[in-house]
Design an enzyme around this catalytic site. Sequence first.
Site, PDB file in Angstrom:
ATOM      1  N   ASP A  94     -19.352 -24.873 -52.368  1.00  0.00           N
ATOM      2  CA  ASP A  94     -18.389 -25.702 -53.104  1.00  0.00           C
ATOM      3  C   ASP A  94     -17.077 -24.922 -53.170  1.00  0.00           C
ATOM      4  O   ASP A  94     -16.746 -24.282 -54.166  1.00  0.00           O
ATOM      5  CB  ASP A  94     -18.899 -26.024 -54.511  1.00  0.00           C
ATOM      6  CG  ASP A  94     -18.044 -27.086 -55.200  1.00  0.00           C
ATOM      7  OD1 ASP A  94     -17.075 -27.571 -54.569  1.00  0.00           O
ATOM      8  OD2 ASP A  94     -18.333 -27.425 -56.355  1.00  0.00           O
ATOM      9  N   ASN A 221     -23.672 -29.073 -62.286  1.00  0.00           N
ATOM     10  CA  ASN A 221     -23.025 -28.542 -63.487  1.00  0.00           C
ATOM     11  C   ASN A 221     -21.587 -29.007 -63.653  1.00  0.00           C
ATOM     12  O   ASN A 221     -20.875 -28.512 -64.533  1.00  0.00           O
ATOM     13  CB  ASN A 221     -23.086 -27.009 -63.495  1.00  0.00           C
ATOM     14  CG  ASN A 221     -22.362 -26.389 -62.316  1.00  0.00           C
ATOM     15  OD1 ASN A 221     -21.871 -27.082 -61.428  1.00  0.00           O
ATOM     16  ND2 ASN A 221     -22.309 -25.064 -62.285  1.00  0.00           N
ATOM     17  N   PHE A 223     -18.535 -31.409 -64.831  1.00  0.00           N
ATOM     18  CA  PHE A 223     -18.423 -32.221 -66.047  1.00  0.00           C
ATOM     19  C   PHE A 223     -16.971 -32.471 -66.400  1.00  0.00           C
ATOM     20  O   PHE A 223     -16.051 -31.810 -65.917  1.00  0.00           O
ATOM     21  CB  PHE A 223     -19.106 -31.519 -67.228  1.00  0.00           C
ATOM     22  CG  PHE A 223     -18.437 -30.223 -67.649  1.00  0.00           C
ATOM     23  CD1 PHE A 223     -17.335 -30.220 -68.506  1.00  0.00           C
ATOM     24  CD2 PHE A 223     -18.910 -29.001 -67.199  1.00  0.00           C
ATOM     25  CE1 PHE A 223     -16.723 -29.037 -68.890  1.00  0.00           C
ATOM     26  CE2 PHE A 223     -18.305 -27.806 -67.572  1.00  0.00           C
ATOM     27  CZ  PHE A 223     -17.209 -27.826 -68.417  1.00  0.00           C
ATOM     28  N   GLY A 224     -16.776 -33.444 -67.285  1.00  0.00           N
ATOM     29  CA  GLY A 224     -15.529 -33.642 -67.998  1.00  0.00           C
ATOM     30  C   GLY A 224     -15.845 -33.604 -69.481  1.00  0.00           C
ATOM     31  O   GLY A 224     -16.853 -34.170 -69.909  1.00  0.00           O
ATOM     32  N   HIS A 256     -14.548 -29.586 -64.878  1.00  0.00           N
ATOM     33  CA  HIS A 256     -15.187 -28.634 -63.962  1.00  0.00           C
ATOM     34  C   HIS A 256     -15.678 -29.399 -62.746  1.00  0.00           C
ATOM     35  O   HIS A 256     -16.535 -30.272 -62.856  1.00  0.00           O
ATOM     36  CB  HIS A 256     -16.369 -27.950 -64.664  1.00  0.00           C
ATOM     37  CG  HIS A 256     -17.140 -27.014 -63.771  1.00  0.00           C
ATOM     38  ND1 HIS A 256     -18.495 -26.787 -63.928  1.00  0.00           N
ATOM     39  CD2 HIS A 256     -16.750 -26.246 -62.724  1.00  0.00           C
ATOM     40  CE1 HIS A 256     -18.905 -25.919 -63.022  1.00  0.00           C
ATOM     41  NE2 HIS A 256     -17.867 -25.580 -62.269  1.00  0.00           N
ATOM     42  N   HIS A 348     -12.864 -20.620 -59.264  1.00  0.00           N
ATOM     43  CA  HIS A 348     -13.858 -19.552 -59.380  1.00  0.00           C
ATOM     44  C   HIS A 348     -14.808 -19.500 -58.184  1.00  0.00           C
ATOM     45  O   HIS A 348     -15.865 -18.890 -58.256  1.00  0.00           O
ATOM     46  CB  HIS A 348     -14.654 -19.666 -60.697  1.00  0.00           C
ATOM     47  CG  HIS A 348     -15.224 -21.014 -60.984  1.00  0.00           C
ATOM     48  ND1 HIS A 348     -14.846 -21.745 -62.088  1.00  0.00           N
ATOM     49  CD2 HIS A 348     -16.149 -21.768 -60.339  1.00  0.00           C
ATOM     50  CE1 HIS A 348     -15.514 -22.891 -62.114  1.00  0.00           C
ATOM     51  NE2 HIS A 348     -16.318 -22.923 -61.053  1.00  0.00           N
ATOM     52  N   HIS A 419     -17.036 -16.800 -64.876  1.00  0.00           N
ATOM     53  CA  HIS A 419     -16.529 -18.179 -64.840  1.00  0.00           C
ATOM     54  C   HIS A 419     -17.171 -19.058 -65.883  1.00  0.00           C
ATOM     55  O   HIS A 419     -16.874 -20.252 -65.967  1.00  0.00           O
ATOM     56  CB  HIS A 419     -16.735 -18.774 -63.453  1.00  0.00           C
ATOM     57  CG  HIS A 419     -18.122 -19.259 -63.155  1.00  0.00           C
ATOM     58  ND1 HIS A 419     -19.246 -18.516 -63.414  1.00  0.00           N
ATOM     59  CD2 HIS A 419     -18.573 -20.418 -62.597  1.00  0.00           C
ATOM     60  CE1 HIS A 419     -20.318 -19.189 -63.037  1.00  0.00           C
ATOM     61  NE2 HIS A 419     -19.944 -20.348 -62.546  1.00  0.00           N
TER      62      HIS A 419
END
Length: 503
Positions: A94, A221, A223-224, A256, A348, A419
């Site tokens: 990612d 993992n 999210f908002g 994220h 990150h 991070h």
Amino acid sequence: MSAEFNPQMIQVTGGATGFIPAPENKGKPITVIGTKAIRQTFDEKCLEQAMNSRGAPGVTDLVLNPDAHCGYGAPVGCVLVSPTHIYPGPVGVDIKCSMSLLQMDLPADAVVDRGVRRALINAILERTPTGAGRGQRSARKARKVSTVNGEKVLIEGASPVVCAALGIPQEWASRCEDAFHVGHDDTKDALGNRLAYLIAEGKIPNFEEKVIQLGSYGGGNHFGECEVVELVDNQRARRAAEVFGMKDNCVAFLSHCGSRGMGHRLASGQFRTLQEKFERWGIALPGQDKELVYAPLGTAEANDYLDDMAMGANFATVNHLLINALVLEAFQEVIPGVKGQLVYFISHNIARRERVNGEEAWVHRKGATRAFPAGHYSLIDTPYYETGHPILLPGNPQDGSVVMVADSGAEKSCYSVNHGAGRCKGRKAAIRELDQEKVDAGLAKHDILTNCRVYPKDEAPAAYKDFGEVLRSVEEAGLASPVAKLKARFVIKDAELGLRGAA
């Protein structure tokens, strides 16, 4: 656990610092950041990956941050430095997974009412899809991105042309760690040529489907999260918050996510190519780990990777900026007149060219965040030269998240911090071991709404390390200091269609 890879192998030098001798005691030891409690979370596989990474060709520095755990080749939560080689593993699949924070002028009491928060969740989901394969077609108010604009995103990043085409405020580009990335020769033409080749050769199948993932959260993992800002009450923190544009007791939004399917395709293609060449040429792999393939700088293989990484990074940058534009639009639909400003966007999962130990090197941050303090040469001519830039550290919805600023001691960690909290349970273990009722009750106790009828157990707070202990490690090691705490009011995560719309 073998004696070779045991937390006891860490030589303690302070309350939250230590080191592990390099393989065969050759070269600089591995720097370890973490209190005693945190050091016990570094399992056998994490330490084995750290040793393999430190002993890999061209590596001069390796740092284990408090959130460190088993990753892809190198541990998640590590920093790897090399002046001579580039490593895809310590960047990951990612590319430029990142954090961003949007500050609004909305007082905290405006989101006390559960009905208002539910309306905000629905308005955001109408614009920003969640889930691994989902794009604009699954959100009726999403911003439509053409294939032509998608190509510009990959080549130009958050350029004025791209921002104008997608309705992103241009000034937000100045609030990015890097608003755009260029190719191996420091030009965007290299990216244009590389992209044309990849498309012509069918190396990015379903290109249009990946382009329309711009402005969306992924799964896992990502999210908002709607936050209430609580500024730390000391002079330094208040000064930093003023520069950052943060407002005490007002609403902010933390995001994220990364480069979605586009970045994954670019990264996985590079792994396959390099692994095939290592096998064909009979090159020994560090620790016999095929996820630690590499390319010497200046080679065609390194150039191709740097170009693909830059394109993935550009996609991630614009993805974040577009999400923030859509989130602000959603807030304005529910609560007219709301204004918002991007605080910062910081990555990150990236390799950046920086000066380390007096020489230029590629700093690979895998689940690690840049932490440049006041006066750092990279902050010259930015608003952050006298304060240091914002560091966005997510914890979990129940324990909150923080905004920090680097201290001079960050030099010991190659100007990096963790991070986030870091996993203490694998996804399968969390699903197997955690109690769903307790997970949901914990969120309800803190009056945190979500878009999930049941919260994903593999993303529950208990699946992550003790965030307070992680932060204590950062502060005791002298890496960074808090500027603000963020208290969650609602969370948007990936959820199956049948589970959306919690009451």
